[in-house]
Design a protein around this motif. Sequence first.
Motif, PDB file in Angstrom:
ATOM      1  N   GLY A   1       0.852  -1.183   0.000  1.00  0.00           N
ATOM      2  CA  GLY A   1       0.000   0.000   0.000  1.00  0.00           C
ATOM      3  C   GLY A   1       0.884   1.228   0.000  1.00  0.00           C
ATOM      4  O   GLY A   1       1.839   1.300   0.774  1.00  0.00           O
ATOM      5  N   LEU A   2       0.582   2.180  -0.873  1.00  0.00           N
ATOM      6  CA  LEU A   2       1.348   3.424  -0.857  1.00  0.00           C
ATOM      7  C   LEU A   2       0.635   4.364   0.106  1.00  0.00           C
ATOM      8  O   LEU A   2      -0.569   4.605  -0.028  1.00  0.00           O
ATOM      9  N   PHE A   3       1.359   4.846   1.103  1.00  0.00           N
ATOM     10  CA  PHE A   3       0.728   5.584   2.197  1.00  0.00           C
ATOM     11  C   PHE A   3       1.384   6.953   2.323  1.00  0.00           C
ATOM     12  O   PHE A   3       2.605   7.068   2.371  1.00  0.00           O
ATOM     13  N   SER A   4       0.566   8.007   2.387  1.00  0.00           N
ATOM     14  CA  SER A   4       1.149   9.341   2.456  1.00  0.00           C
ATOM     15  C   SER A   4       0.588  10.131   3.635  1.00  0.00           C
ATOM     16  O   SER A   4      -0.603  10.040   3.937  1.00  0.00           O
ATOM     17  N   ASP A   5       1.452  10.877   4.273  1.00  0.00           N
ATOM     18  CA  ASP A   5       0.968  11.742   5.363  1.00  0.00           C
ATOM     19  C   ASP A   5       1.001  13.197   4.939  1.00  0.00           C
ATOM     20  O   ASP A   5       0.919  14.104   5.751  1.00  0.00           O
ATOM     21  N   GLY A   6       1.167  13.423   3.654  1.00  0.00           N
ATOM     22  CA  GLY A   6       1.177  14.792   3.155  1.00  0.00           C
ATOM     23  C   GLY A   6       2.576  15.365   3.070  1.00  0.00           C
ATOM     24  O   GLY A   6       2.811  16.346   2.377  1.00  0.00           O
ATOM     25  N   THR A   7       3.543  14.753   3.796  1.00  0.00           N
ATOM     26  CA  THR A   7       4.909  15.256   3.694  1.00  0.00           C
ATOM     27  C   THR A   7       5.685  14.434   2.682  1.00  0.00           C
ATOM     28  O   THR A   7       6.583  14.923   2.012  1.00  0.00           O
ATOM     29  N   ARG A   8       5.342  13.130   2.615  1.00  0.00           N
ATOM     30  CA  ARG A   8       6.042  12.222   1.734  1.00  0.00           C
ATOM     31  C   ARG A   8       5.281  10.905   1.736  1.00  0.00           C
ATOM     32  O   ARG A   8       4.440  10.691   2.603  1.00  0.00           O
ATOM     33  N   ALA A   9       5.578  10.001   0.796  1.00  0.00           N
ATOM     34  CA  ALA A   9       4.894   8.707   0.783  1.00  0.00           C
ATOM     35  C   ALA A   9       5.847   7.606   1.232  1.00  0.00           C
ATOM     36  O   ALA A   9       7.059   7.707   1.053  1.00  0.00           O
ATOM     37  N   MET A  10       5.264   6.545   1.852  1.00  0.00           N
ATOM     38  CA  MET A  10       6.066   5.352   2.143  1.00  0.00           C
ATOM     39  C   MET A  10       5.262   4.135   1.734  1.00  0.00           C
ATOM     40  O   MET A  10       4.061   4.226   1.465  1.00  0.00           O
ATOM     41  N   GLU A  11       5.945   2.971   1.737  1.00  0.00           N
ATOM     42  CA  GLU A  11       5.248   1.740   1.379  1.00  0.00           C
ATOM     43  C   GLU A  11       4.889   0.970   2.634  1.00  0.00           C
ATOM     44  O   GLU A  11       5.674   0.904   3.574  1.00  0.00           O
ATOM     45  N   ILE A  12       3.689   0.392   2.613  1.00  0.00           N
ATOM     46  CA  ILE A  12       3.345  -0.516   3.698  1.00  0.00           C
ATOM     47  C   ILE A  12       3.139  -1.879   3.072  1.00  0.00           C
ATOM     48  O   ILE A  12       2.416  -2.012   2.072  1.00  0.00           O
ATOM     49  N   VAL A  13       3.831  -2.893   3.626  1.00  0.00           N
ATOM     50  CA  VAL A  13       3.892  -4.187   2.962  1.00  0.00           C
ATOM     51  C   VAL A  13       3.317  -5.289   3.842  1.00  0.00           C
ATOM     52  O   VAL A  13       3.547  -5.317   5.055  1.00  0.00           O
ATOM     53  N   TRP A  14       2.534  -6.188   3.208  1.00  0.00           N
ATOM     54  CA  TRP A  14       2.003  -7.358   3.917  1.00  0.00           C
ATOM     55  C   TRP A  14       2.384  -8.620   3.142  1.00  0.00           C
ATOM     56  O   TRP A  14       2.312  -8.646   1.916  1.00  0.00           O
ATOM     57  N   PHE A  15       2.771  -9.640   3.865  1.00  0.00           N
ATOM     58  CA  PHE A  15       3.105 -10.910   3.217  1.00  0.00           C
ATOM     59  C   PHE A  15       2.060 -11.983   3.531  1.00  0.00           C
ATOM     60  O   PHE A  15       2.043 -13.032   2.933  1.00  0.00           O
ATOM     61  N   ARG A  16       1.224 -11.697   4.524  1.00  0.00           N
ATOM     62  CA  ARG A  16       0.216 -12.683   4.935  1.00  0.00           C
ATOM     63  C   ARG A  16      -1.159 -12.040   4.926  1.00  0.00           C
ATOM     64  O   ARG A  16      -1.286 -10.829   4.998  1.00  0.00           O
ATOM     65  N   LYS A  17      -2.180 -12.877   4.885  1.00  0.00           N
ATOM     66  CA  LYS A  17      -3.577 -12.431   4.988  1.00  0.00           C
ATOM     67  C   LYS A  17      -3.884 -11.293   4.001  1.00  0.00           C
ATOM     68  O   LYS A  17      -4.577 -10.315   4.347  1.00  0.00           O
ATOM     69  N   ILE A  18      -3.358 -11.438   2.798  1.00  0.00           N
ATOM     70  CA  ILE A  18      -3.443 -10.344   1.835  1.00  0.00           C
ATOM     71  C   ILE A  18      -4.867  -9.936   1.486  1.00  0.00           C
ATOM     72  O   ILE A  18      -5.224  -8.747   1.514  1.00  0.00           O
ATOM     73  N   GLN A  19      -5.684 -10.976   1.235  1.00  0.00           N
ATOM     74  CA  GLN A  19      -7.038 -10.636   0.812  1.00  0.00           C
ATOM     75  C   GLN A  19      -7.830  -9.903   1.901  1.00  0.00           C
ATOM     76  O   GLN A  19      -8.490  -8.898   1.643  1.00  0.00           O
ATOM     77  N   GLN A  20      -7.713 -10.449   3.113  1.00  0.00           N
ATOM     78  CA  GLN A  20      -8.389  -9.848   4.253  1.00  0.00           C
ATOM     79  C   GLN A  20      -8.023  -8.378   4.398  1.00  0.00           C
ATOM     80  O   GLN A  20      -8.879  -7.525   4.598  1.00  0.00           O
ATOM     81  N   ILE A  21      -6.746  -8.136   4.278  1.00  0.00           N
ATOM     82  CA  ILE A  21      -6.249  -6.786   4.512  1.00  0.00           C
ATOM     83  C   ILE A  21      -6.706  -5.822   3.424  1.00  0.00           C
ATOM     84  O   ILE A  21      -7.139  -4.699   3.685  1.00  0.00           O
ATOM     85  N   GLN A  22      -6.654  -6.324   2.211  1.00  0.00           N
ATOM     86  CA  GLN A  22      -7.070  -5.468   1.101  1.00  0.00           C
ATOM     87  C   GLN A  22      -8.520  -5.010   1.280  1.00  0.00           C
ATOM     88  O   GLN A  22      -8.869  -3.879   0.949  1.00  0.00           O
ATOM     89  N   LYS A  23      -9.324  -5.909   1.857  1.00  0.00           N
ATOM     90  CA  LYS A  23     -10.717  -5.543   2.096  1.00  0.00           C
ATOM     91  C   LYS A  23     -10.848  -4.568   3.265  1.00  0.00           C
ATOM     92  O   LYS A  23     -11.738  -3.739   3.302  1.00  0.00           O
ATOM     93  N   ALA A  24      -9.963  -4.726   4.244  1.00  0.00           N
ATOM     94  CA  ALA A  24     -10.136  -3.989   5.501  1.00  0.00           C
ATOM     95  C   ALA A  24      -9.845  -2.495   5.376  1.00  0.00           C
ATOM     96  O   ALA A  24     -10.435  -1.690   6.073  1.00  0.00           O
ATOM     97  N   TYR A  25      -8.928  -2.120   4.497  1.00  0.00           N
ATOM     98  CA  TYR A  25      -8.521  -0.715   4.466  1.00  0.00           C
ATOM     99  C   TYR A  25      -8.921  -0.016   3.175  1.00  0.00           C
ATOM    100  O   TYR A  25      -8.841  -0.584   2.097  1.00  0.00           O
ATOM    101  N   GLN A  26      -9.351   1.229   3.341  1.00  0.00           N
ATOM    102  CA  GLN A  26      -9.775   2.005   2.183  1.00  0.00           C
ATOM    103  C   GLN A  26      -8.863   3.218   1.961  1.00  0.00           C
ATOM    104  O   GLN A  26      -8.162   3.639   2.868  1.00  0.00           O
TER     105      GLN A  26
END
Length: 697
Positions: free
Chosen positions: A84-109
């Motif tokens: 997931g590319l995540f930004s706080d307005g100052t810069r972006a970082m990557e957030i990475v998951w190796f497990r429970k991918i489908q669940q997580i993709q559904k959980a966050y918008q």
Amino acid sequence: MERLRHTDIKYLKGVGPQRGELLAKELGIRTCADLLRHYPSHYVDRSTTYRIADFSGDMPMVQVRGRFISFTIQGEGAKRRLTGLFSDGTRAMEIVWFRKIQQIQKAYQTSVEYVVFGKPTLFGSRWSMAHPEIDVAGAPTASDGLRGVYPLTEKLRAKGFTSKTFHTLITSLLSGLAANVSDPLPRSVTAPLRLMSLQEALAAIHSPSDRDRLQKARLRLKFEELYYLQLNILRYTRQRQAAIGGFRFARIGDYFNRFYKECMPFELTGAQKRVIREIRADMGSGKQMNRLLQGDVGSGKTLVALLCMLIAVDNNTQACLMAPTEILATQHYATIRSMVSQIGVNVRLLTGSTPAREREEIHRQLLDGSLHILIGTHAVIEDAVRFRNLGFVVIDEQHRFGVAQRARLWKKNTTPPHVLVMTATPIPRTLAMTVYGDLDVSVIDELPPGRKPVHTELRYDERRFEVYQGIGRRLKEGRQVYIVYPLISESEKTDLKSLEEGYQLICDTFPHYKVAYVHGRMKPSEKDYQMQLFASHKADILVATTVIEVGVNVPNATTMVIENAERFGLSQLHQLRGRVGRGADQSYCILMTKMKLAKETRKRLEVMTSTTDGFLVAEADLKMRGPGDLEGTLQSGMAIDLRIANLATDGQIVQMARDAASRTLDTDPNLSSYEFAGVRKEMALLFDHAIDWSRIS
Ligand code: ADP
Ligand code: MG
């Protein structure tokens, strides 16, 4: 609290039977009360929100507030990951998951603001966080103070438990509680000490808003544990004291006075005087004394013991001094006899090697009362040794004696003798109070004047030649030298070999000097002979094992070399070092080690080079090793599982708890008032309620 103690954890929302069973099995958490007492092991700071643009270097766990811009799935099979590319307005970082991918993709918008918490690492030019904790910004679980990190087991982790799971369960449990969890400690105990209530403390230990609140919560909870522990110990002590009457030594008589006037080799130190006053007060109270006398090596415990023994003799009773080794008993005998012979006190020595004829005479003199002071080894506790009227017992270097052996001595009389246990193993006072709960403690915290601190150095084996040169110079000045080898187990052949080789090397290096030699496997008479050679300066060097650790006193010996110093414990090194520095001359202690030392070992040995204060050494030892051994010596029925308090580091709170417990028992000795009903209940749960207080002896 009572209701929580009866609520099975499985009924707590979010737990259920399966997870409940797991919690019970893995962490012993069976009820809601148990869960509340499962405290975080440490905390991470959630009060600051970081800006991604400010990340640099090696980052700690941090929290960032922002939004997801996009999600992408990369890789195949086991290498599949969600980014997931995540930004706080100052810069972006990557957030990475190796497990429970489908669940997580559904959980966050992408439209929602989140607080993510994790450890950022730099990959190329982009910061990345793997499997962070994520909360919707502003949600109640997204705490903004300190967040507790809970102890977990592998199994719990594998089943999906995280610190956050505990945090959520406990937060919901606490918020559902009625306004006040009943506090077992009455206000009369907590208020003067400004302690938090139990409810407040539980809330703050799990979700502290800041360090200050956390500190106060920890204080309250530690205090509570230690208060119960001290109550238990003091209750036992008081009942024993009330049950057993002792000799009342009302007067100081001729023996003491004449000794004090005519034979005192030197002025007593302030600490020696104070301790003698404490002991006298005990002996005159009509209660049996059970006192631990702690004093660093060389602080002059023997003289204190002797003066007290003379008081016993003045009061028409006999005294007995028991030492752990024959060498030590013999030495005490020689010193004491030479000091008291001119005032007509009859002193005798009894050890395993006392010939039968002499032994019989001693037995006879003990029974007819003409023998005033008996000095010896374990031999003095044998059944055949009976006294006419034993009034005072001194046990030197108590760590070598068990409780059972002590008891055998004071059972030799119908009126139990007063007992003074002397030790140089310095235990911080607060810990001693707890470990030797049934003993009062006196401390000699001052060395006789004119002593110079022993100069201590670490030396590698490679520089042995220089060390030997130094020894040569001291010998030339007429001084004597100890060389000590580790002999952890007297049966270890390799150790014995290194000792023998060491002895040979020393003889070869210093051919013009006489070398004595002792180890624990020698016959007592041989040991004695070798020790005497050294004590009388017929030998210049003593090659020895740790048999010389306790008590040996040869003031002319000013240098000690300890071989393989890394194999000794700190307290043991300190004891050994105490053999030098006994006269007015500068003394030296050289710790020989191999070149390569583990970091902790080096740190341990550096404690020795940085201080000669036995209490500091003991404290350092305690902090490095924990109170393990000492807790083991807590008498049965005294032990308690401390969840949050630490005997090694919470000395001040131990003292606080001790004072409070003492006040409590002054007002309510049996904890029978309504006010202490809660305390009584906790005590019954903590300590085996089968114990009948009045029957412990
Ligand atoms: P420890 O406490 O280690 O058993 P000792 O009783 O063996 O110490 O005393 C160590 C040395 O200090 C002895 O040589 C003793 O004679 C000497 N000593 C004891 N008390 C005093 C004092 N008040 N002033 C000077 N020297 C003292
Ligand atoms: Mg001693």
